[in-house]
Structure formats: structure tokens, C-alpha cells
Design a protein around this motif. Sequence first.
Motif, PDB file in Angstrom:
ATOM      1  N   UNK A 157      16.613  19.499   4.864  1.00  0.00           N
ATOM      2  CA  UNK A 157      17.165  19.381   3.510  1.00  0.00           C
ATOM      3  C   UNK A 157      17.024  17.955   2.973  1.00  0.00           C
ATOM      4  N   UNK A 158      17.293  16.971   3.824  1.00  0.00           N
ATOM      5  CA  UNK A 158      17.216  15.574   3.390  1.00  0.00           C
ATOM      6  C   UNK A 158      15.808  15.149   3.026  1.00  0.00           C
ATOM      7  N   UNK A 159      14.826  15.616   3.790  1.00  0.00           N
ATOM      8  CA  UNK A 159      13.430  15.280   3.498  1.00  0.00           C
ATOM      9  C   UNK A 159      12.994  15.913   2.174  1.00  0.00           C
ATOM     10  N   UNK A 160      13.369  17.168   1.972  1.00  0.00           N
ATOM     11  CA  UNK A 160      13.009  17.853   0.717  1.00  0.00           C
ATOM     12  C   UNK A 160      13.639  17.149  -0.479  1.00  0.00           C
ATOM     13  N   UNK A 161      14.889  16.714  -0.344  1.00  0.00           N
ATOM     14  CA  UNK A 161      15.572  16.046  -1.454  1.00  0.00           C
ATOM     15  C   UNK A 161      14.907  14.708  -1.781  1.00  0.00           C
ATOM     16  N   UNK A 162      14.569  13.932  -0.753  1.00  0.00           N
ATOM     17  CA  UNK A 162      13.918  12.643  -0.985  1.00  0.00           C
ATOM     18  C   UNK A 162      12.573  12.830  -1.690  1.00  0.00           C
ATOM     19  N   UNK A 163      11.787  13.785  -1.224  1.00  0.00           N
ATOM     20  CA  UNK A 163      10.475  14.027  -1.830  1.00  0.00           C
ATOM     21  C   UNK A 163      10.611  14.445  -3.299  1.00  0.00           C
ATOM     22  N   UNK A 204       0.823  -1.215   0.000  1.00  0.00           N
ATOM     23  CA  UNK A 204       0.000   0.000   0.000  1.00  0.00           C
ATOM     24  C   UNK A 204       0.853   1.258   0.000  1.00  0.00           C
ATOM     25  N   UNK A 205       1.944   1.243   0.798  1.00  0.00           N
ATOM     26  CA  UNK A 205       2.764   2.443   0.863  1.00  0.00           C
ATOM     27  C   UNK A 205       3.463   2.716  -0.465  1.00  0.00           C
ATOM     28  N   UNK A 206       3.818   1.671  -1.188  1.00  0.00           N
ATOM     29  CA  UNK A 206       4.417   1.872  -2.511  1.00  0.00           C
ATOM     30  C   UNK A 206       3.425   2.555  -3.442  1.00  0.00           C
ATOM     31  N   UNK A 207       2.143   2.170  -3.348  1.00  0.00           N
ATOM     32  CA  UNK A 207       1.122   2.777  -4.201  1.00  0.00           C
ATOM     33  C   UNK A 207       0.897   4.242  -3.831  1.00  0.00           C
ATOM     34  N   UNK A 208       0.921   4.557  -2.531  1.00  0.00           N
ATOM     35  CA  UNK A 208       0.727   5.947  -2.100  1.00  0.00           C
ATOM     36  C   UNK A 208       1.956   6.809  -2.363  1.00  0.00           C
ATOM     37  N   UNK A 209       3.096   6.183  -2.439  1.00  0.00           N
ATOM     38  CA  UNK A 209       4.355   6.921  -2.536  1.00  0.00           C
ATOM     39  C   UNK A 209       5.143   6.795  -1.243  1.00  0.00           C
ATOM     40  N   UNK A 210       6.445   6.938  -1.367  1.00  0.00           N
ATOM     41  CA  UNK A 210       7.311   6.789  -0.199  1.00  0.00           C
ATOM     42  C   UNK A 210       7.462   8.098   0.575  1.00  0.00           C
ATOM     43  N   UNK A 211       7.246   9.231  -0.085  1.00  0.00           N
ATOM     44  CA  UNK A 211       7.501  10.518   0.547  1.00  0.00           C
ATOM     45  C   UNK A 211       6.614  10.831   1.758  1.00  0.00           C
ATOM     46  N   UNK A 212       5.319  10.410   1.810  1.00  0.00           N
ATOM     47  CA  UNK A 212       4.549  10.703   3.024  1.00  0.00           C
ATOM     48  C   UNK A 212       5.156  10.060   4.277  1.00  0.00           C
ATOM     49  N   UNK A 262      10.179  10.120  -9.749  1.00  0.00           N
ATOM     50  CA  UNK A 262       9.966   8.697 -10.046  1.00  0.00           C
ATOM     51  C   UNK A 262       8.494   8.409 -10.324  1.00  0.00           C
ATOM     52  N   UNK A 263       7.601   9.048  -9.588  1.00  0.00           N
ATOM     53  CA  UNK A 263       6.152   8.869  -9.827  1.00  0.00           C
ATOM     54  C   UNK A 263       5.778   9.366 -11.211  1.00  0.00           C
ATOM     55  N   UNK A 264       6.345  10.504 -11.599  1.00  0.00           N
ATOM     56  CA  UNK A 264       6.053  11.047 -12.929  1.00  0.00           C
ATOM     57  C   UNK A 264       6.524  10.085 -14.016  1.00  0.00           C
ATOM     58  N   UNK A 265       7.683   9.454 -13.808  1.00  0.00           N
ATOM     59  CA  UNK A 265       8.169   8.492 -14.791  1.00  0.00           C
ATOM     60  C   UNK A 265       7.281   7.256 -14.854  1.00  0.00           C
ATOM     61  N   UNK A 266       6.808   6.807 -13.684  1.00  0.00           N
ATOM     62  CA  UNK A 266       5.921   5.635 -13.671  1.00  0.00           C
ATOM     63  C   UNK A 266       4.632   5.925 -14.442  1.00  0.00           C
ATOM     64  N   UNK A 267       4.092   7.138 -14.260  1.00  0.00           N
ATOM     65  CA  UNK A 267       2.878   7.499 -15.000  1.00  0.00           C
ATOM     66  C   UNK A 267       3.149   7.536 -16.496  1.00  0.00           C
ATOM     67  N   UNK A 268       4.320   8.056 -16.886  1.00  0.00           N
ATOM     68  CA  UNK A 268       4.663   8.111 -18.304  1.00  0.00           C
ATOM     69  C   UNK A 268       4.812   6.713 -18.893  1.00  0.00           C
TER      70      UNK A 268
END
Length: 455
Positions: free
Chosen positions: A412-418, A292-300, A424-430
Motif C-alpha cells: 500500500x505504501x509503495x502504491x501511494x508514493x508512486x 539523475x534519480x530526480x530526473x528519472x523520478x523517485x518512484x523507481x 508531481x511529474x505531471x505538474x512539473x510538465x505543466x
Amino acid sequence: MDRRFVNVILLGFGFMFVFTAFQTMGNIEKTILDSISQDDPSFTGDGYTSLAIIYATLAVCNWLAPSAITLTGPRGAMIIGAITYLFFIVTFMFPRTALLYAASVLIGAGAAAIWTGQGNYLTVNSDSETISRNSGVFWAMLQCSLFFGNLFVFIKFQGKQHIDQETRNMVFGCLTAVCALGIVFLLSLRPAKRAPAIEDAKIEVVSNEPTSPLDAFKGALRLFYTRDMLLLSVTFIYTGVELSFFSGVYSPSIGFTLSMGENAKQLVGLSGVFIGLGEVLGGALFGILGSRTTRWGRDPIVFAGYLIHITSFFLIFINLPNVAPFGDTNETSYITPSPALAMLCSFLLGFGDACFNTQIYSILGGNYADNSTSAFALFKFTQSLAAAACFFYSSRALLSVQLGVLAVLGTLGTAAFCRVEAAARARRRAIAHAQDLDEKTPATHHLADNDLHYD
């Protein structure tokens, strides 16, 4: 239960026992070495210096680890690395300053091998559907090491202001036996081939695992200078600094705060237990919810870990005195030091760390599946370099300075990961959109060919 998941479980048990020994030693090393110095003035070894040497060596050797794994394979690398952990713990029974620092160099090199091998072995036993689950399960099992080892220390240190030689040797002997048991589990690991192709969006570089040491080294260099890896390196740096803080600075700082009560030294072990509880709960939670977390994204999840850590930093700031990292002190901070609040902060540090690390394992195993050896080596290189730097300044920087550095790097680390996860999400949609078009295109061509034939 399929064979690949059995491999992940065996891997988890091996690391759980090896790191029950090492992480417990890391948590109590500063306290233990101070007691040894009191009994033997000729011994001048320092816990922070030892840990700094370990992580600095680990950082350097991570560049060589991918090349070594092409020769030994991931299982061989992990076994060799685990043996250096065993040697490091045994040396504490024979306290010599030179031996301590030599063993610190050796275990740093072994750590590069064991962690790079682990990242590769976990990846080849996972696919796009199981990488998050496997990362969470492995992380939860690994962090059980904090719980069991530090609970043992909590019991053995009960009522002691000074850790005598008999108690020290009892602890060292038990940790040696536990580490040896972990090596037995690593020896039982079975060979594994790559799982079916991971259908995740690869980040920038798509290549096969290298087949020679030179190819491995060149591949690691190329990967390091890609945009997304450079961004992720900011996150890796933060995890390294907060790792060194909670594993080697925070718990001893509690023990040095004498206003915690007569059992202040005992709280060092209890702090490790609560850190472990947070780590295990976080790993288990994200393992169960992996798909489920993979589907929602890792950033949250990473952002939640960031908020949890910021909260813990503020509570630590008001609870512990500014000079707590340096040694025993009767000073206080903004409130009377509270053991209960200190244990809550230990739990929050562990849970937040699990949020970051499970998602880092997931993104590396998913997005760099074709170059996992180099990806995990670079992760450990950057993380270890940051951890070494933190241990070097920990003996000199006030607690408030260390917490300020953590807050800035965490942001800074959280912003970079997000940012990387959003790309990566944009690439998956493409990719999904392109696949939809491909599915429709052949049918159109088939009809056209039939029409031409009948004409």
C-alpha cells in the motif's frame, strides 16, 4: 565546497555520532534488559515497552515541534533533542524500571525536536539541484551509526550467553562519550538562510514558513489534510513499522534463536552491522546519483526498495522460528536457521529502508520546500505512531504475523508514493509547458508594439 554543503556534512557528522549511541542501544535494548532482569529480579523494564513509549511520545510531540522551532530555531531544537538522547543512555548505568520509562518519555519529546529541526535545516541548505544529493549524503552518514556502534557490540558480546554488568557498563560508557561528541558537532552548525527558490512542483499547499507557534500548529493541521500528504502518510506508516521491526525486533530475534549456535547473542550486533552496511550503501548510491534519480523520478527507487523488502521478508519467514521475538527458543522454522542467511536479510532490510527514506526526504524537501518544518513533523508523527504500534504488538504477535503486516503495508505504501510522484511529474510538465509559452509571448507583444509605433 559551498557553505550549504559544509552545513550538510556537519549535520551528518552530528547525527552519525548521536545515533551511533541511540541506534546501537535500540538494537540491543531487549537483549540488555533481559540480562539486567536476570541479575536483578526487582528490575522489570521491557525493551519493547520502552521503545513503544519512545515512539508514541515522539508521535504526539511532533504536533508541537513546528511551534517549538519557531522559538528555538532548527539548530537549538536539534541540540536540545540530542541532550535527551545523552540522558537516556546514561540512565542505563542506573537500571531502575521507573527511570527507564521516564527517560523513554523524555527522549521521545527530544526526538520530535531533533528530527523536525533536521528536516528544516537540511531543506534550507538545499535547492532543486542538490536536495536529492544532500538527502542521500545525510542518510549515508547517519546510517554509518549502525555500522560502527554494532561492530563495537559484536566485539564486546563475543562468546557471551549472558551480558554481565561489567560488559554492559563498558558499552554504556562508550556510547555516552560518542553521543556527547555528536552534540559537539551540532553545536558547530552555522546559521543558514533559504537557498534560492526550489524550482520543483509544489504539492497542493504553497506557503511560507510560519513565524509564530500558533501559525505553525495551524499550518501543520492544514497540510496534514491535503490529498497528497494523506497518501504519503501511508508510505510513512510503512516506514515506521519496518523501522521498528529491523531496529528493535529482528536482531534480538536472531539472538533468541539458540539453534543459530553458541554465538547467537553475538549475532545481534553483527546483524546491526549488516543493516548499517545496507543503509550506507543505499544512501551513498542515491547521493551520488541524486541529480539523475530526480530526473528519472523517485518512484523507481521506492519500487526497488519494495521488492528488496518483500524478498527479505520471505527469507526471514523460512529462516527464523515463529516464536523468536518472544525470547530464547530452540525451535526452528522451515529450514535450519542460518546465520549467513540472517545477515543477508539484515543487509536487504537496510538497503530497502534507504531506498524508501532517501526518496521521502527528497520529495518532502523538494515539493514542500516552503513548508518544510510542518512537512517533516508530519512525516515523523505518522512514522513514529506506526513504530509505537508495532512495538506494542511485537511482544505478542508471532513472527509470521508481523511479516504479513509488513508485506501488506509495504504494498500500500509503495502504491501511494508512486501515485504522488506521478502527480508531481505531471505538474512539473505543466509548469515547464507554461514557461515555454511565457517565453514566446513577450516577443510577440514586442513586435506588435513596434508595428503600432511605426504606423
